[in-house]
Design a protein around this motif. Structure first.
Motif, PDB file in Angstrom:
ATOM      1  N   GLN A 211       0.839  -1.189   0.000  1.00 26.30           N
ATOM      2  CA  GLN A 211       0.000   0.000   0.000  1.00 26.30           C
ATOM      3  C   GLN A 211       0.875   1.240   0.000  1.00 26.30           C
ATOM      4  O   GLN A 211       1.926   1.277   0.666  1.00 26.30           O
ATOM      5  CB  GLN A 211      -0.895   0.035   1.239  1.00 26.30           C
ATOM      6  N   HIS A 212       0.446   2.263  -0.707  1.00 28.74           N
ATOM      7  CA  HIS A 212       1.142   3.552  -0.720  1.00 28.74           C
ATOM      8  C   HIS A 212       0.227   4.619  -0.145  1.00 28.74           C
ATOM      9  O   HIS A 212      -0.934   4.738  -0.554  1.00 28.74           O
ATOM     10  CB  HIS A 212       1.562   3.938  -2.135  1.00 28.74           C
ATOM     11  N   LEU A 213       0.724   5.391   0.821  1.00 26.37           N
ATOM     12  CA  LEU A 213      -0.021   6.464   1.457  1.00 26.37           C
ATOM     13  C   LEU A 213       0.669   7.787   1.156  1.00 26.37           C
ATOM     14  O   LEU A 213       1.891   7.903   1.284  1.00 26.37           O
ATOM     15  CB  LEU A 213      -0.096   6.266   2.976  1.00 26.37           C
ATOM     16  N   ALA A 215       1.775  11.847   1.497  1.00 29.45           N
ATOM     17  CA  ALA A 215       2.336  12.596   2.615  1.00 29.45           C
ATOM     18  C   ALA A 215       1.244  13.246   3.454  1.00 29.45           C
ATOM     19  O   ALA A 215       1.325  13.285   4.690  1.00 29.45           O
ATOM     20  CB  ALA A 215       3.312  13.647   2.094  1.00 29.45           C
ATOM     21  N   GLY A 216       0.211  13.765   2.806  1.00 29.13           N
ATOM     22  CA  GLY A 216      -0.861  14.427   3.555  1.00 29.13           C
ATOM     23  C   GLY A 216      -1.594  13.480   4.483  1.00 29.13           C
ATOM     24  O   GLY A 216      -1.901  13.830   5.625  1.00 29.13           O
ATOM     25  N   LEU A 217      -1.866  12.272   4.017  1.00 29.16           N
ATOM     26  CA  LEU A 217      -2.557  11.283   4.844  1.00 29.16           C
ATOM     27  C   LEU A 217      -1.685  10.853   6.019  1.00 29.16           C
ATOM     28  O   LEU A 217      -2.143  10.797   7.162  1.00 29.16           O
ATOM     29  CB  LEU A 217      -2.948  10.087   3.984  1.00 29.16           C
ATOM     30  N   VAL A 218      -0.399  10.567   5.746  1.00 30.59           N
ATOM     31  CA  VAL A 218       0.506  10.121   6.803  1.00 30.59           C
ATOM     32  C   VAL A 218       0.696  11.206   7.854  1.00 30.59           C
ATOM     33  O   VAL A 218       0.670  10.947   9.060  1.00 30.59           O
ATOM     34  CB  VAL A 218       1.864   9.702   6.210  1.00 30.59           C
ATOM     35  N   ASP A 219       0.885  12.446   7.409  1.00 33.21           N
ATOM     36  CA  ASP A 219       1.137  13.526   8.362  1.00 33.21           C
ATOM     37  C   ASP A 219      -0.079  13.801   9.234  1.00 33.21           C
ATOM     38  O   ASP A 219       0.052  14.119  10.420  1.00 33.21           O
ATOM     39  CB  ASP A 219       1.547  14.798   7.612  1.00 33.21           C
ATOM     40  N   TYR A 220      -1.282  13.669   8.662  1.00 38.28           N
ATOM     41  CA  TYR A 220      -2.497  13.921   9.451  1.00 38.28           C
ATOM     42  C   TYR A 220      -2.622  12.930  10.600  1.00 38.28           C
ATOM     43  O   TYR A 220      -2.949  13.311  11.730  1.00 38.28           O
ATOM     44  CB  TYR A 220      -3.725  13.850   8.547  1.00 38.28           C
ATOM     45  N   SER A 241       4.562   7.144   2.370  1.00 45.89           N
ATOM     46  CA  SER A 241       5.075   5.920   2.992  1.00 45.89           C
ATOM     47  C   SER A 241       4.368   4.699   2.428  1.00 45.89           C
ATOM     48  O   SER A 241       3.384   4.820   1.682  1.00 45.89           O
ATOM     49  CB  SER A 241       4.882   5.981   4.509  1.00 45.89           C
ATOM     50  N   GLN A 242       4.865   3.533   2.844  1.00 47.33           N
ATOM     51  CA  GLN A 242       4.284   2.277   2.402  1.00 47.33           C
ATOM     52  C   GLN A 242       3.936   1.381   3.593  1.00 47.33           C
ATOM     53  O   GLN A 242       4.541   1.495   4.666  1.00 47.33           O
ATOM     54  CB  GLN A 242       5.263   1.507   1.488  1.00 47.33           C
TER      55      GLN A 242
END
Length: 295
Positions: A211-213, A215-220, A241-242
């Protein structure tokens, strides 16, 4: 029912723990057998546990897993996921879907009734740099604080497109989705492969997924900003990230109504998530086993 059938349904493996919430495991009864039309109901009773990577957050126990699915032509509803499949053939389908994002569930106040994990995945290379290369991996210093004082992470909804191709006993899928709820404006995608083994009443399903996420999703969800710093956590800015996943499912079908189902899933978080001070473990192991009744 069809085995890895190409019916006009854009289904994802999701089981409710409550009327409005998702569960991560027990996908055996749904990923390999798909109904073609009408309403499908089920309930599994057993025991399992979802590994929660967030610092000071308890692992999530799993006991009763209801299943609610409605199929009407090219439209389907499966445990809070809606899908429309306008393109399909004998061994492929393309679907538009909406579903809840799994990362927000780790922070939910009542997380025992709010969990969702997709199936499959692979493990990243852990080969160290060659001797004498001069490359050193800097140690990540995490300063912990009060996890109850961090800013609230809301449960977001995602919408996207998925393509599935069936070849013999293999299923290959890819999807890409964007956020609908406007909390983090994040994107998420995945590539996966599954292999089905069927021996009389015994069914084994093995899967791998990356899965690839964005930057906006990971940082939130995993970033550490002013409120987290005031709560005692070290600063951290999330970036794309993955997640790497491996999964195995086993089912024994006593008859059309009763099955024994079991699932085990390993997930590894890449450094873009694992280095966050909010994360306690980058290697996660979840499981479930129980008896399922289907109507």
């Amino acid at each position: 029912m069809t085995v890895l059938g190409s019916c006009s349904l854009g289904l994802r493996v999701l089981f409710l723990i409550s009327a409005f919430c998702l569960s991560p495991m027990a996908s055996s009864t749904n990923s390999a057998y798909l109904a073609d039309e009408g309403v499908s109901l089920g309930l599994s009773l057993g025991y399992g546990q979802l590994d929660n990577p967030v610092y000071k957050k308890d692992d999530i126990p799993l006991y009763a897993l209801p299943r609610i699915e409605v199929f009407a032509g090219d439209f389907s509803f499966a445990n809070t996921q809606f899908a429309w499949t306008p393109v399909w053939g004998d061994n492929y389908q393309v679907s538009l879907f909406t579903q809840l994002n799994e990362d927000g569930l780790y922070f939910a106040k009542h997380s025992a009734a709010l969990t969702a994990i997709r199936t499959t995945g692979g493990r990243p290379s852990m080969t160290p740099p060659p001797p004498g290369s001069g490359i050193e991996t800097p140690a990540v210093t995490k300063r912990r604080g009060d996890i109850t004082e961090i800013s609230k992470r809301k449960l977001s909804a995602m919408s996207g497109i998925e393509a599935i191709v069936d070849w013999q006993s293999w299923r290959f899928s890819a999807y890409w989705s964007m956020e609908l709820t406007n909390y983090h404006k994040g994107l998420q995608g995945a590539l996966s492969a599954q292999r089905l083994f069927l021996f009389d009443q015994h069914l084994v399903l093995l899967g791998a997924e990356i899965q690839h996420l964005s930057a906006g999703l990971v940082d939130y969800y995993y970033g550490s900003a002013q409120q987290e710093i005031r709560a005692g956590f070290s600063p951290f800015l999330g970036h794309s990230s993955q997640k790497y996943n491996l999964k195995a499912s086993y089912q024994y079908q006593f008859n059309q109504q009763w099955q024994f189902i079991s699932d085990i899933k390993y997930q590894r978080l890449s450094s873009g998530i694992a280095d966050s001070p909010l994360i306690d473990d980058s290697n996660l192991l979840s499981f479930y086993a129980g008896f399922a009744w289907n109507y």
